[in-house]
Structure formats: C-alpha cells, structure tokens
Write a protein that holds these residues in place. Structure first.
Motif, PDB file in Angstrom:
ATOM      1  N   LEU A 137       0.980  -1.632   0.185  1.00 54.45           N
ATOM      2  CA  LEU A 137      -0.062  -0.174   0.023  1.00 54.45           C
ATOM      3  C   LEU A 137       0.922   1.049  -0.274  1.00 54.45           C
ATOM      4  CD1 LEU A 137      -2.394  -1.134   2.666  1.00 54.45           C
ATOM      5  CD2 LEU A 137      -3.432  -0.415   0.143  1.00 54.45           C
TER       6      LEU A 137
ATOM      7  N   GLU B 180     -15.332  12.545   7.440  1.00 55.40           N
ATOM      8  CA  GLU B 180     -14.311  13.135   5.327  1.00 55.40           C
ATOM      9  C   GLU B 180     -13.490  12.284   5.406  1.00 55.40           C
ATOM     10  OE1 GLU B 180     -15.547  14.044   2.734  1.00 55.40           O
ATOM     11  OE2 GLU B 180     -17.835  14.672   4.566  1.00 55.40           O
TER      12      GLU B 180
ATOM     13  N   THR C  54     -10.137   3.116   5.441  1.00 58.96           N
ATOM     14  CA  THR C  54     -10.550   2.445   6.010  1.00 58.96           C
ATOM     15  C   THR C  54      -9.877   1.211   6.806  1.00 58.96           C
ATOM     16  OG1 THR C  54     -11.534   1.744   4.532  1.00 58.96           O
ATOM     17  CG2 THR C  54     -12.665   3.584   5.803  1.00 58.96           C
ATOM     18  N   LEU C  55      -8.957   0.918   5.423  1.00 62.75           N
ATOM     19  CA  LEU C  55      -7.796  -0.369   5.815  1.00 62.75           C
ATOM     20  C   LEU C  55      -6.958  -0.455   6.724  1.00 62.75           C
ATOM     21  CD1 LEU C  55      -6.783  -0.795   1.961  1.00 62.75           C
ATOM     22  CD2 LEU C  55      -8.775  -2.260   2.652  1.00 62.75           C
ATOM     23  N   PRO C  56      -6.450   0.840   7.326  1.00 62.99           N
ATOM     24  CA  PRO C  56      -6.342   0.602   8.402  1.00 62.99           C
ATOM     25  C   PRO C  56      -6.748  -0.066   9.665  1.00 62.99           C
ATOM     26  CG  PRO C  56      -5.253   2.181   7.538  1.00 62.99           C
ATOM     27  CD  PRO C  56      -6.348   1.648   6.924  1.00 62.99           C
TER      28      PRO C  56
ATOM     29  N   HIS D 237      -6.153   9.506   7.844  1.00 67.40           N
ATOM     30  CA  HIS D 237      -5.271   9.444   7.977  1.00 67.40           C
ATOM     31  C   HIS D 237      -4.027  10.758   6.991  1.00 67.40           C
ATOM     32  CE1 HIS D 237      -3.196   5.536   5.678  1.00 67.40           C
ATOM     33  NE2 HIS D 237      -2.687   6.516   5.309  1.00 67.40           N
TER      34      HIS D 237
ATOM     35  N   GLY E 195      -3.748   6.935  13.470  1.00 63.93           N
ATOM     36  CA  GLY E 195      -3.389   7.335  12.019  1.00 63.93           C
ATOM     37  C   GLY E 195      -2.822   8.085  12.256  1.00 63.93           C
TER      38      GLY E 195
HETATM   39  C1  B12 Z   1      -5.638   2.977  -0.270  1.00 59.88           C
HETATM   40  C2  B12 Z   1      -5.331   4.399  -0.634  1.00 59.88           C
HETATM   41  C3  B12 Z   1      -6.732   5.242  -0.815  1.00 59.88           C
HETATM   42  C4  B12 Z   1      -8.127   4.357  -0.938  1.00 59.88           C
HETATM   43  C5  B12 Z   1      -8.426   3.933   0.969  1.00 59.88           C
HETATM   44  C6  B12 Z   1      -9.303   3.310   0.701  1.00 59.88           C
HETATM   45  C7  B12 Z   1      -9.662   2.437   2.115  1.00 59.88           C
HETATM   46  N1  B12 Z   1     -10.347   1.667   1.348  1.00 59.88           N
HETATM   47  O1  B12 Z   1      -8.963   2.668   3.410  1.00 59.88           O
HETATM   48  C8  B12 Z   1      -8.749   5.523  -1.852  1.00 59.88           C
HETATM   49  C9  B12 Z   1      -8.440   5.213  -3.126  1.00 59.88           C
HETATM   50  C10 B12 Z   1     -10.581   5.509  -0.962  1.00 59.88           C
HETATM   51  C11 B12 Z   1      -8.275   6.804  -1.176  1.00 59.88           C
HETATM   52  C12 B12 Z   1      -8.854   7.619  -1.259  1.00 59.88           C
HETATM   53  C13 B12 Z   1      -8.006   9.175  -1.645  1.00 59.88           C
HETATM   54  N2  B12 Z   1      -6.720   9.364  -0.941  1.00 59.88           N
HETATM   55 CO1  B12 Z   1      -5.184   8.260  -0.695  1.00 59.88          CO
HETATM   56  N3  B12 Z   1      -4.420   6.078  -0.404  1.00 59.88           N
HETATM   57  C14 B12 Z   1      -4.350   5.033  -0.119  1.00 59.88           C
HETATM   58  C15 B12 Z   1      -3.171   4.301   0.206  1.00 59.88           C
HETATM   59  C16 B12 Z   1      -2.056   4.077  -0.732  1.00 59.88           C
HETATM   60  C17 B12 Z   1      -3.479   3.192   1.142  1.00 59.88           C
HETATM   61  C18 B12 Z   1      -3.811   4.295   2.564  1.00 59.88           C
HETATM   62  C19 B12 Z   1      -3.035   2.752   3.380  1.00 59.88           C
HETATM   63  O2  B12 Z   1      -4.213   2.133   4.171  1.00 59.88           O
HETATM   64  N4  B12 Z   1      -2.584   3.040   4.024  1.00 59.88           N
HETATM   65  C20 B12 Z   1      -1.981   1.952   5.849  1.00 59.88           C
HETATM   66  C21 B12 Z   1      -0.562   2.118   5.537  1.00 59.88           C
HETATM   67  C22 B12 Z   1       0.158   1.898   4.402  1.00 59.88           C
HETATM   68  O3  B12 Z   1      -0.406   3.353   5.680  1.00 59.88           O
HETATM   69  P1  B12 Z   1       1.616   4.209   6.689  1.00 59.88           P
HETATM   70  O4  B12 Z   1       0.679   5.193   6.863  1.00 59.88           O
HETATM   71  O5  B12 Z   1       2.391   3.215   6.469  1.00 59.88           O
HETATM   72  O6  B12 Z   1       0.366   3.475   8.220  1.00 59.88           O
HETATM   73  C23 B12 Z   1       0.990   3.922   9.675  1.00 59.88           C
HETATM   74  C24 B12 Z   1       0.240   4.827  10.515  1.00 59.88           C
HETATM   75  O7  B12 Z   1      -0.631   5.135   9.963  1.00 59.88           O
HETATM   76  C25 B12 Z   1       1.426   3.322  11.576  1.00 59.88           C
HETATM   77  N5  B12 Z   1      -0.436   3.724  12.882  1.00 59.88           N
HETATM   78  C26 B12 Z   1      -0.541   4.072  14.138  1.00 59.88           C
HETATM   79  N6  B12 Z   1      -1.599   4.195  14.592  1.00 59.88           N
HETATM   80  C27 B12 Z   1      -1.791   2.179  14.010  1.00 59.88           C
HETATM   81  C28 B12 Z   1      -3.072   1.885  14.684  1.00 59.88           C
HETATM   82  C29 B12 Z   1      -4.210   0.483  13.259  1.00 59.88           C
HETATM   83  C30 B12 Z   1      -4.671   0.621  14.443  1.00 59.88           C
HETATM   84  C31 B12 Z   1      -3.248   0.918  12.473  1.00 59.88           C
HETATM   85  C32 B12 Z   1      -3.425  -0.418  11.249  1.00 59.88           C
HETATM   86  C33 B12 Z   1      -1.620   1.450  11.946  1.00 59.88           C
HETATM   87  C34 B12 Z   1      -1.822   2.862  13.154  1.00 59.88           C
HETATM   88  O8  B12 Z   1       0.860   2.203  11.685  1.00 59.88           O
HETATM   89  C35 B12 Z   1       0.657   1.820   9.914  1.00 59.88           C
HETATM   90  C36 B12 Z   1       1.150   0.651   9.502  1.00 59.88           C
HETATM   91  O9  B12 Z   1       0.046  -0.214  10.177  1.00 59.88           O
HETATM   92  C37 B12 Z   1      -1.565   5.972   0.768  1.00 59.88           C
HETATM   93  C38 B12 Z   1      -0.684   5.602   0.097  1.00 59.88           C
HETATM   94  C39 B12 Z   1      -0.047   5.015   2.198  1.00 59.88           C
HETATM   95  N7  B12 Z   1       0.750   5.586   2.122  1.00 59.88           N
HETATM   96  O10 B12 Z   1      -0.635   5.116   2.772  1.00 59.88           O
HETATM   97  C40 B12 Z   1      -2.509   6.892  -0.198  1.00 59.88           C
HETATM   98  C41 B12 Z   1      -3.413   7.936   0.287  1.00 59.88           C
HETATM   99  C42 B12 Z   1      -3.327   8.095   1.938  1.00 59.88           C
HETATM  100  N8  B12 Z   1      -3.729   9.018   0.353  1.00 59.88           N
HETATM  101  C43 B12 Z   1      -3.807  10.335  -0.178  1.00 59.88           C
HETATM  102  C44 B12 Z   1      -4.751  10.990  -0.954  1.00 59.88           C
HETATM  103  C45 B12 Z   1      -4.692  11.703  -1.250  1.00 59.88           C
HETATM  104  C46 B12 Z   1      -5.770  10.713  -1.404  1.00 59.88           C
HETATM  105  C47 B12 Z   1      -7.320  11.591  -1.502  1.00 59.88           C
HETATM  106  C48 B12 Z   1      -7.263  12.596  -1.352  1.00 59.88           C
HETATM  107  C49 B12 Z   1      -7.183  11.249  -3.273  1.00 59.88           C
HETATM  108  C50 B12 Z   1      -8.465  11.839  -3.675  1.00 59.88           C
HETATM  109  N9  B12 Z   1      -7.545  12.633  -5.401  1.00 59.88           N
HETATM  110  O11 B12 Z   1      -9.536  12.064  -3.428  1.00 59.88           O
HETATM  111  C51 B12 Z   1      -8.594  10.322  -0.438  1.00 59.88           C
HETATM  112  C52 B12 Z   1      -8.358  11.189   0.429  1.00 59.88           C
HETATM  113  C53 B12 Z   1     -10.587  10.767   0.354  1.00 59.88           C
HETATM  114  C54 B12 Z   1     -10.626  11.303   2.169  1.00 59.88           C
HETATM  115  N10 B12 Z   1     -10.985  12.223   2.021  1.00 59.88           N
HETATM  116  O12 B12 Z   1     -10.136  10.785   3.042  1.00 59.88           O
HETATM  117  C55 B12 Z   1      -2.361  11.021  -0.441  1.00 59.88           C
HETATM  118  C56 B12 Z   1      -2.078  11.414   1.203  1.00 59.88           C
HETATM  119  C57 B12 Z   1      -1.527  12.989   1.411  1.00 59.88           C
HETATM  120  C58 B12 Z   1      -1.497  13.709   2.765  1.00 59.88           C
HETATM  121  N11 B12 Z   1      -0.710  13.323   3.048  1.00 59.88           N
HETATM  122  O13 B12 Z   1      -2.357  14.137   2.980  1.00 59.88           O
HETATM  123  C59 B12 Z   1      -1.793   9.178  -0.089  1.00 59.88           C
HETATM  124  C60 B12 Z   1      -0.306   9.165   1.547  1.00 59.88           C
HETATM  125  C61 B12 Z   1      -0.810   8.661  -1.201  1.00 59.88           C
HETATM  126  C62 B12 Z   1      -0.166   9.904  -1.561  1.00 59.88           C
HETATM  127  N12 B12 Z   1       1.324   9.676  -1.771  1.00 59.88           N
HETATM  128  O14 B12 Z   1      -0.820  10.745  -2.751  1.00 59.88           O
HETATM  129  N13 B12 Z   1      -6.658   6.515  -0.612  1.00 59.88           N
END
Ligand code: B12
Length: 316
Positions: free
Chosen positions: A151, A201, A205-207, A251, A278
């Motif tokens: 992801l 907003e 949701t995946l995490p 997120h 998040g």
């Molecule tokens: C899949 C995805 C989507 C899907 C989501 C589907 C779903 N059902 O969740 C969809 C297509 C809907 C989407 C929409 C959007 N997305 Co999006 N998305 C992603 C993506 C690829 C993965 C998200 C994810 O699940 N991440 C999980 C892990 C990979 O994230 P992480 O940061 O490493 O998480 C760690 C911490 O959170 C920590 N943690 C701390 N506490 C806790 C607690 C728990 C319980 C857990 C599990 C973890 C945790 O551990 C995590 C790892 O386990 C990310 C990329 C990314 N790096 O996240 C972009 C990303 C988050 N999205 C982004 C954007 C811009 C959007 C949109 C605005 C795009 C648009 N034009 O509409 C919209 C947002 C709409 C909104 N208002 O929410 C940007 C955000 C940029 C920013 N910094 O603001 C990202 C970073 C992509 C990018 N590089 O541009 N997205």
C-alpha cells in the motif's frame, strides 16, 4: 516545442489559478517556465504545464505546497501528445503509468509477488496471496509484512506519477474483502466494547479494517462504523452503545480535527479509552487523555487490555 509553449496568463487560465500563484510556485518551489527565447519572457513548456497540474491537483487535495512541489518535480516528462489532454483535464492523472513496478522496500518475496499481481490487475492472484499470508501468519504479520509495504509503495508511485489509481482501488477492494472474511471466520460473541470509526470525511478505512480483523482474531467483539463519520453521529453511537474504547482513525491532516476527540471525551457516556490512530493526528494537538498508538500491534494490545480489565472487574 516553441509554438506549444505558453505564457503565464495562458497557463493560469488553463489551471484555474492566479498568475500570482504561479509566480509563488516558481519563486518558492522552482516550478517555473523553462523555455527561454532571447528578448522574450520565459514560456511554459508542456512538461512545465504537466508539473504545474500535479502541483495544482495535490494542493487542492490538501497536500502541503512543499510536498506537492517535491512530487511535481519528480514527475516524468509527459509524452507530447498526452500533454494537451492533461492540461485540459481537472481529474485525470497528468502522467499515465506505463508499466514499472511498485516499490516495496525490504519486504519479502510475497510482497513483491503481490506488487506484481497488483500491477497486472490480477485480482485472483492478489486474493490468493493475501489469503495465504493470513492463514500462515495472521492479521498483524500480514498487515506489516505484506499489505502495508505494498500500500505504501502504491502511494509512493501514485504521488510521483499520479497514476495507479485503478491499482489502488483494486488492491483496496481485495484487502477489504480479505479482512471481512477474517472477521467473519472468527465471529465473536458478547457485547461489543470497542467502537471503531473513521474521522469525518476520512475515506481511508483499511488500517481500521486490519484492526477489526485483528480484534476478531483475538476474540474481541467490536462495532465498526467505517468511513466518513460525522462527529454528531459518532457521539450518538457512543451515547447509545457506551463502548469502553473508541478508536478514531485519521489518515491525513485534512481529517484530523481534534475537536472530534474532544467531543468523545465530553460525551455523556465517556469511554474509558479514546485512541487517536493514524498518521493524520498531530501528537502535540491531541486533547489530554487521548492515547495515540504507533502501529496496529499497539492499537490491538490496548483494545485487548481494555476488554480484559472490564472482564476482570465483572468477575468473568
Ligand atoms: C488505499 C489508499 C486510498 C484508498 C483508500 C481505500 C480504503 N478503503 O481505505 C482511496 C482510493 C479511497 C483513497 C482516497 C484518497 N487518498 Co489515498 N491512499 C491510499 C494508500 C495507497 C494506502 C492507504 C493505507 O491503507 N495505508 C496504510 C499504511 C500503508 O499507511 P502508513 O502511513 O504506513 O500507516 C501506518 C501508521 O498509520 C501506523 N499506525 C498508527 N496507529 C495505528 C493504528 C492502527 C490500528 C494501524 C493499523 C496502524 C497505525 O501504522 C501504519 C502501518 O500499519 C495511501 C498511501 C499510504 N502511504 O498510506 C494513499 C494516501 C494516504 N492517499 C492520499 C490521498 C491524497 C487521497 C485522496 C485525497 C485522493 C483523491 N484525489 O481523492 C483521497 C482521500 C479521501 C479522504 N478524504 O479520505 C495521500 C495522502 C497525502 C497526504 N499526506 O495528505 C496518500 C499518502 C497517497 C499519496 N502519497 O499521495 N486512498
């Protein structure tokens, strides 16, 4: 290239931004016109325009200008034929993904396999890889070792190219289904003492779904409200169900309004534990009494601890 080059006014009109904004993006972030005809103002080439379109789109989505500019500068030069379409479009990606790979860092072969299946849009292979990992290692290991790297890699590629949206959607769908199946497979009984919700907003949701599946695996009942929950609805759910712990996922900064946490703390049936989970939340902006887990494992163990302490106090 010369006759395709545009003045600042023309670029501003196409992008729907002010000329002064273009000037700021040029001066602060180096996103200026690159074509220079001696004796004339510099003009914007199609490649400049494509970079500015990324800048406009990302800033409109709430990404900070400095971060947006970093991605814009990294974007590959578009094909000349594609540039016109890009410039006219508000929603289409400025550069289409032309193959390539999803970076997964140091993650293992399963993650590389999942990344390849994702690039092929091969849903069957994606589902199989996830199901295999879940069966072999459970939710936390699958999240940390397989899903999170892929992801994050998709996010990285998307930010750099504005492509891969179809890949992002398909993988998200498959991940959701796998977590839902895991939750069903470990159906729990007893009152749901943990409430899971996304901030208002918030569509990521995946995490939270990973947490739900992890709770089910640990035998803990929960209630999941899912994406985009308005604060009044969240407080209503708390008032009606009296959960011991609430996990509120944000997120991105755009959805991390701490007044939502304040509303939970002020609810008539205040939960014992409020978790702000998040990367959206800023640790220094959280109300006192709110806990911020660093990862899935910590969020899980906090929720399980709350369940255990309730069970003990009720003599179970
Ligand atoms: C899949 C995805 C989507 C899907 C989501 C589907 C779903 N059902 O969740 C969809 C297509 C809907 C989407 C929409 C959007 N997305 Co999006 N998305 C992603 C993506 C690829 C993965 C998200 C994810 O699940 N991440 C999980 C892990 C990979 O994230 P992480 O940061 O490493 O998480 C760690 C911490 O959170 C920590 N943690 C701390 N506490 C806790 C607690 C728990 C319980 C857990 C599990 C973890 C945790 O551990 C995590 C790892 O386990 C990310 C990329 C990314 N790096 O996240 C972009 C990303 C988050 N999205 C982004 C954007 C811009 C959007 C949109 C605005 C795009 C648009 N034009 O509409 C919209 C947002 C709409 C909104 N208002 O929410 C940007 C955000 C940029 C920013 N910094 O603001 C990202 C970073 C992509 C990018 N590089 O541009 N997205």
């Amino acid at each position: 290239m010369a006759d395709e080059a545009l003045s600042a006014g023309a670029v501003a009109r196409r992008l729907g931004v002010a000329v002064t904004t273009l000037r700021t993006w040029h001066q602060r972030y180096g996103l200026g016109p690159s074509e220079h005809v001696p004796g004339h103002h510099r003009r914007y080439t199609p490649a400049d325009l494509a970079r500015l379109e990324i800048m406009r789109r990302l800033t409109a989505e709430g990404v900070s200008p400095a971060e947006a500019a970093r991605w814009a500068r990294q974007a590959p030069d578009p094909m000349p034929a594609a540039t016109e379409t890009i410039a006219r479009s508000r929603t289409r990606p400025p550069a289409r993904d032309g193959g390539g790979t999803i970076p997964v860092g140091r993650a293992g072969p399963a993650a590389r396999g999942l990344a390849r299946a994702a690039m092929r849009l091969d849903a069957a292979a994606i589902n199989e890889t996830i199901a295999h990992a879940m069966a072999a290692g459970g939710v936390v290991a699958t999240w940390e070792g397989l899903l999170r790297p892929v992801l994050a890699g998709i996010g990285e590629r998307h930010a750099a190219t504005a492509g891969l949206i179809e890949v992002e959607h398909l993988v998200s769908r498959c991940v959701s289904e796998a977590f839902a199946a895991a939750s069903r497979a470990h159906a729990t009984t007893g009152p749901a003492r943990i409430l899971l919700s996304c901030a208002d907003e918030e569509q990521h949701t995946l995490p939270l779904e990973a947490l739900a599946a992890g709770l089910a695996e640990a035998g803990v009942s929960y209630r999941m409200l899912g994406a985009r929950v308005p604060v009044a609805a969240l407080v209503e759910a708390v008032t009606r169900t009296g959960p011991a712990a609430v996990v509120l996922w944000s997120h991105t900064r755009a959805t991390a309004d701490p007044t939502q946490l304040g509303a939970l703390l002020a609810a008539p049936r205040r939960p014992l534990l409020v978790l702000a989970a998040g990367p959206g939340w800023r640790a220094d902006a959280l109300p006192a009494g709110v806990v911020r887990p660093v990862d899935l494992a910590e969020a899980l163990s906090l929720a399980v601890a709350v369940r255990d302490s309730l069970d003990q106090s009720r003599g179970k």
